[in-house]
Design a protein around this motif. Structure first.
Motif, PDB file in Angstrom:
ATOM      1  N   ARG A  86       0.839  -1.191   0.000  1.00 40.78           N
ATOM      2  CA  ARG A  86       0.000   0.000   0.000  1.00 40.78           C
ATOM      3  C   ARG A  86       0.882   1.252   0.000  1.00 40.78           C
ATOM      4  O   ARG A  86       2.044   1.178   0.381  1.00 40.78           O
ATOM      5  N   GLU A  87       0.317   2.365  -0.412  1.00 37.99           N
ATOM      6  CA  GLU A  87       1.064   3.617  -0.502  1.00 37.99           C
ATOM      7  C   GLU A  87       0.916   4.404   0.794  1.00 37.99           C
ATOM      8  O   GLU A  87       0.377   5.506   0.819  1.00 37.99           O
ATOM      9  N   THR A  88       1.431   3.841   1.888  1.00 34.40           N
ATOM     10  CA  THR A  88       1.270   4.444   3.211  1.00 34.40           C
ATOM     11  C   THR A  88       2.602   4.835   3.831  1.00 34.40           C
ATOM     12  O   THR A  88       2.647   5.187   5.012  1.00 34.40           O
ATOM     13  N   GLY A  89       3.689   4.765   3.066  1.00 35.16           N
ATOM     14  CA  GLY A  89       4.972   5.206   3.582  1.00 35.16           C
ATOM     15  C   GLY A  89       5.958   4.081   3.794  1.00 35.16           C
ATOM     16  O   GLY A  89       5.638   2.897   3.669  1.00 35.16           O
ATOM     17  N   GLU A  90       7.191   4.496   4.123  1.00 29.83           N
ATOM     18  CA  GLU A  90       8.302   3.564   4.208  1.00 29.83           C
ATOM     19  C   GLU A  90       8.143   2.542   5.333  1.00 29.83           C
ATOM     20  O   GLU A  90       8.744   1.471   5.294  1.00 29.83           O
ATOM     21  N   GLN A  91       7.341   2.864   6.345  1.00 29.92           N
ATOM     22  CA  GLN A  91       7.191   1.938   7.458  1.00 29.92           C
ATOM     23  C   GLN A  91       6.561   0.614   7.028  1.00 29.92           C
ATOM     24  O   GLN A  91       6.756  -0.417   7.675  1.00 29.92           O
ATOM     25  N   ASP A  92       5.822   0.629   5.918  1.00 25.91           N
ATOM     26  CA  ASP A  92       5.167  -0.592   5.440  1.00 25.91           C
ATOM     27  C   ASP A  92       5.888  -1.215   4.246  1.00 25.91           C
ATOM     28  O   ASP A  92       5.407  -2.202   3.681  1.00 25.91           O
ATOM     29  N   ALA A  93       7.030  -0.657   3.851  1.00 25.64           N
ATOM     30  CA  ALA A  93       7.740  -1.152   2.676  1.00 25.64           C
ATOM     31  C   ALA A  93       8.644  -2.321   3.037  1.00 25.64           C
ATOM     32  O   ALA A  93       8.997  -2.537   4.194  1.00 25.64           O
ATOM     33  N   ARG A  94       9.033  -3.062   2.030  1.00 23.57           N
ATOM     34  CA  ARG A  94       9.908  -4.225   2.195  1.00 23.57           C
ATOM     35  C   ARG A  94      10.979  -4.226   1.113  1.00 23.57           C
ATOM     36  O   ARG A  94      10.896  -3.494   0.117  1.00 23.57           O
ATOM     37  N   VAL A  95      11.980  -5.080   1.294  1.00 24.27           N
ATOM     38  CA  VAL A  95      12.926  -5.410   0.231  1.00 24.27           C
ATOM     39  C   VAL A  95      12.538  -6.782  -0.303  1.00 24.27           C
ATOM     40  O   VAL A  95      12.269  -7.710   0.473  1.00 24.27           O
ATOM     41  N   ARG A  96      12.518  -6.906  -1.612  1.00 29.02           N
ATOM     42  CA  ARG A  96      12.219  -8.181  -2.258  1.00 29.02           C
ATOM     43  C   ARG A  96      13.384  -8.561  -3.165  1.00 29.02           C
ATOM     44  O   ARG A  96      13.875  -7.718  -3.934  1.00 29.02           O
ATOM     45  N   VAL A  97      13.829  -9.798  -3.091  1.00 28.43           N
ATOM     46  CA  VAL A  97      14.873 -10.308  -3.980  1.00 28.43           C
ATOM     47  C   VAL A  97      14.248 -11.368  -4.886  1.00 28.43           C
ATOM     48  O   VAL A  97      13.562 -12.284  -4.406  1.00 28.43           O
ATOM     49  N   GLY A 101      15.859 -15.420 -13.693  1.00 27.41           N
ATOM     50  CA  GLY A 101      15.601 -16.513 -14.625  1.00 27.41           C
ATOM     51  C   GLY A 101      14.355 -17.306 -14.284  1.00 27.41           C
ATOM     52  O   GLY A 101      13.577 -17.690 -15.161  1.00 27.41           O
ATOM     53  N   ALA A 102      14.140 -17.541 -12.994  1.00 27.63           N
ATOM     54  CA  ALA A 102      12.995 -18.331 -12.545  1.00 27.63           C
ATOM     55  C   ALA A 102      11.763 -17.478 -12.282  1.00 27.63           C
ATOM     56  O   ALA A 102      10.673 -18.031 -12.077  1.00 27.63           O
ATOM     57  N   ASP A 103      11.922 -16.160 -12.264  1.00 24.07           N
ATOM     58  CA  ASP A 103      10.840 -15.233 -11.922  1.00 24.07           C
ATOM     59  C   ASP A 103      10.207 -15.649 -10.593  1.00 24.07           C
ATOM     60  O   ASP A 103       8.988 -15.837 -10.485  1.00 24.07           O
ATOM     61  N   ARG A 104      11.066 -15.754  -9.564  1.00 25.00           N
ATOM     62  CA  ARG A 104      10.622 -16.269  -8.260  1.00 25.00           C
ATOM     63  C   ARG A 104      11.270 -15.466  -7.147  1.00 25.00           C
ATOM     64  O   ARG A 104      12.465 -15.206  -7.168  1.00 25.00           O
ATOM     65  N   THR A 105      10.489 -15.074  -6.152  1.00 31.08           N
ATOM     66  CA  THR A 105      11.024 -14.380  -4.987  1.00 31.08           C
ATOM     67  C   THR A 105      11.822 -15.348  -4.131  1.00 31.08           C
ATOM     68  O   THR A 105      11.335 -16.424  -3.776  1.00 31.08           O
ATOM     69  N   THR A 106      13.055 -14.940  -3.784  1.00 33.02           N
ATOM     70  CA  THR A 106      13.919 -15.803  -2.978  1.00 33.02           C
ATOM     71  C   THR A 106      14.074 -15.312  -1.550  1.00 33.02           C
ATOM     72  O   THR A 106      14.455 -16.075  -0.665  1.00 33.02           O
ATOM     73  N   ALA A 107      13.808 -14.018  -1.288  1.00 31.75           N
ATOM     74  CA  ALA A 107      13.949 -13.480   0.065  1.00 31.75           C
ATOM     75  C   ALA A 107      13.184 -12.167   0.169  1.00 31.75           C
ATOM     76  O   ALA A 107      13.037 -11.440  -0.823  1.00 31.75           O
ATOM     77  N   THR A 108      12.697 -11.861   1.369  1.00 27.90           N
ATOM     78  CA  THR A 108      12.076 -10.569   1.642  1.00 27.90           C
ATOM     79  C   THR A 108      12.518 -10.079   3.012  1.00 27.90           C
ATOM     80  O   THR A 108      12.852 -10.873   3.899  1.00 27.90           O
ATOM     81  N   LEU A 109      12.520  -8.760   3.171  1.00 23.33           N
ATOM     82  CA  LEU A 109      12.807  -8.104   4.444  1.00 23.33           C
ATOM     83  C   LEU A 109      11.689  -7.108   4.681  1.00 23.33           C
ATOM     84  O   LEU A 109      11.498  -6.181   3.893  1.00 23.33           O
ATOM     85  N   GLU A 110      10.948  -7.277   5.767  1.00 22.53           N
ATOM     86  CA  GLU A 110       9.712  -6.528   5.972  1.00 22.53           C
ATOM     87  C   GLU A 110       9.916  -5.277   6.825  1.00 22.53           C
ATOM     88  O   GLU A 110      10.563  -5.323   7.866  1.00 22.53           O
ATOM     89  N   GLY A 111       9.321  -4.154   6.375  1.00 19.08           N
ATOM     90  CA  GLY A 111       9.150  -2.966   7.190  1.00 19.08           C
ATOM     91  C   GLY A 111      10.320  -2.022   7.287  1.00 19.08           C
ATOM     92  O   GLY A 111      11.468  -2.431   7.252  1.00 19.08           O
TER      93      GLY A 111
END
Length: 218
Positions: A86-97, A101-111
Motif C-alpha cells: 500500500r502507498e502508506t509510507g516507508e514503514q510498510d515497505a519491504r525489500v524483495r529479492v 531466470g525463474a521469476d521467483r522471490t527468494t527473500a524478503t525483508l519486511e518494514g
C-alpha cells in the motif's frame, strides 16, 4: 561519422507505464525498467536485440509520487528492489529479492525500508530510519547479501561504495548547516581512514557531491 540511434524496444509497452527507473545489469547486456503500473512488474530488456522479459516481482511504490529502487547481484542472476502492499509510507515497505531466470522471490525483508543501494560483490545497503529525530539525524544503513542477512550497519546520511569494494564513502549529517563532511571507511579493517570537508565552488555552482569514477580514486 556518428552512429545512428535506433529504438530497441517500446519501454512504455513493456512496463505498462511511463518508465521512472532504469538499472543496467553488471554485464552491461540488459537493463531493468520500472514504471508505475497496476501490478508492480518490471521489464528487463536485452541491449543487443531488444527482447523483453517480464519479471513479476512485484515491486510497488510505498507512497504517491515516489518510485522504487533496484539493484542487481554481481552475477546478474538476482535483482533486489523495494516493494509495498500500500502507498502508506516507508514503514510498510519491504525489500524483495527475485531470481530473474525463474521469476521467483527468494527473500524478503519486511518494514521500515526507505530505499536500497547496490554494492559490488553481491551486496546491498538497505536504508532505514534510525529512530533519531531533529536536525542532523542519521539514517541507518544495513549492509546485506542478497540472502538479506545482515553483515554490518552504519549511521550517516548517505553512502557510496568504491567499485573495488575496498572503501565506503559516508556522507555525514550536518543538520543543514555548513559544507558536506565525508568519511572514508576501509572495508578490510572496518576503520575510518580519512575524513574531509568538501567546499562547493561559488563561481562554478558545484554542489560538492562526490562519486567513485574507478578503483580507489574519488
Amino acid at each position: 561519422a556518428g552512429r545512428v540511434m535506433r529504438q530497441l524496444a517500446d519501454a512504455q509497452a513493456a512496463t505498462g507505464g511511463y518508465p521512472w527507473v532504469a538499472e543496467p545489469d553488471p554485464s552491461g547486456t540488459r537493463v531493468a525498467l520500472w514504471a508505475y503500473n497496476s501490478d508492480g512488474h518490471i521489464a528487463i530488456i536485452r541491449l543487443d536485440d531488444g527482447s523483453v522479459q517480464r519479471v513479476t516481482g512485484p515491486f510497488r511504490r510505498s507512497c504517491a509520487d515516489c518510485g522504487v529502487t533496484l539493484a542487481w547481484s554481481s552475477d546478474s542472476r538476482l535483482i533486489a528492489g523495494t516493494d509495498s502492499d500500500r502507498e502508506t509510507g516507508e514503514q510498510d515497505a519491504r525489500v524483495r529479492v527475485v531470481d530473474v531466470g525463474a521469476d521467483r522471490t527468494t527473500a524478503t525483508l519486511e518494514g521500515n525500508v526507505w530505499s536500497i543501494v547496490g554494492f559490488p560483490r553481491s551486496e546491498i545497503l538497505v536504508i532505514r530510519e534510525s529512530g533519531e529525530i531533529g536536525a542532523g539525524m542519521h539514517m541507518l544503513g544495513v549492509r546485506m547479501g542478497y540472502d538479506l542477512v545482515e553483515r554490518a550497519r552504519y549511521l550517516a546520511c548517505g553512502w557510496q561504495m568504491s567499485p573495488d569494494a575496498r572503501y565506503l564513502l559516508e556522507l555525514q549529517c550536518s543538520g543543514g548547516a555548513g559544507y558536506p563532511t565525508y568519511a572514508v571507511i576501509d572495508m578490510r579493517t572496518a576503520t575510518t581512514t580519512a575524513s574531509f570537508i568538501l567546499e562547493a565552488s561559488k563561481s562554478s555552482g558545484l554542489s560538492g557531491a562526490l562519486h567513485w569514477p574507478w578503483g580507489d580514486r574519488i
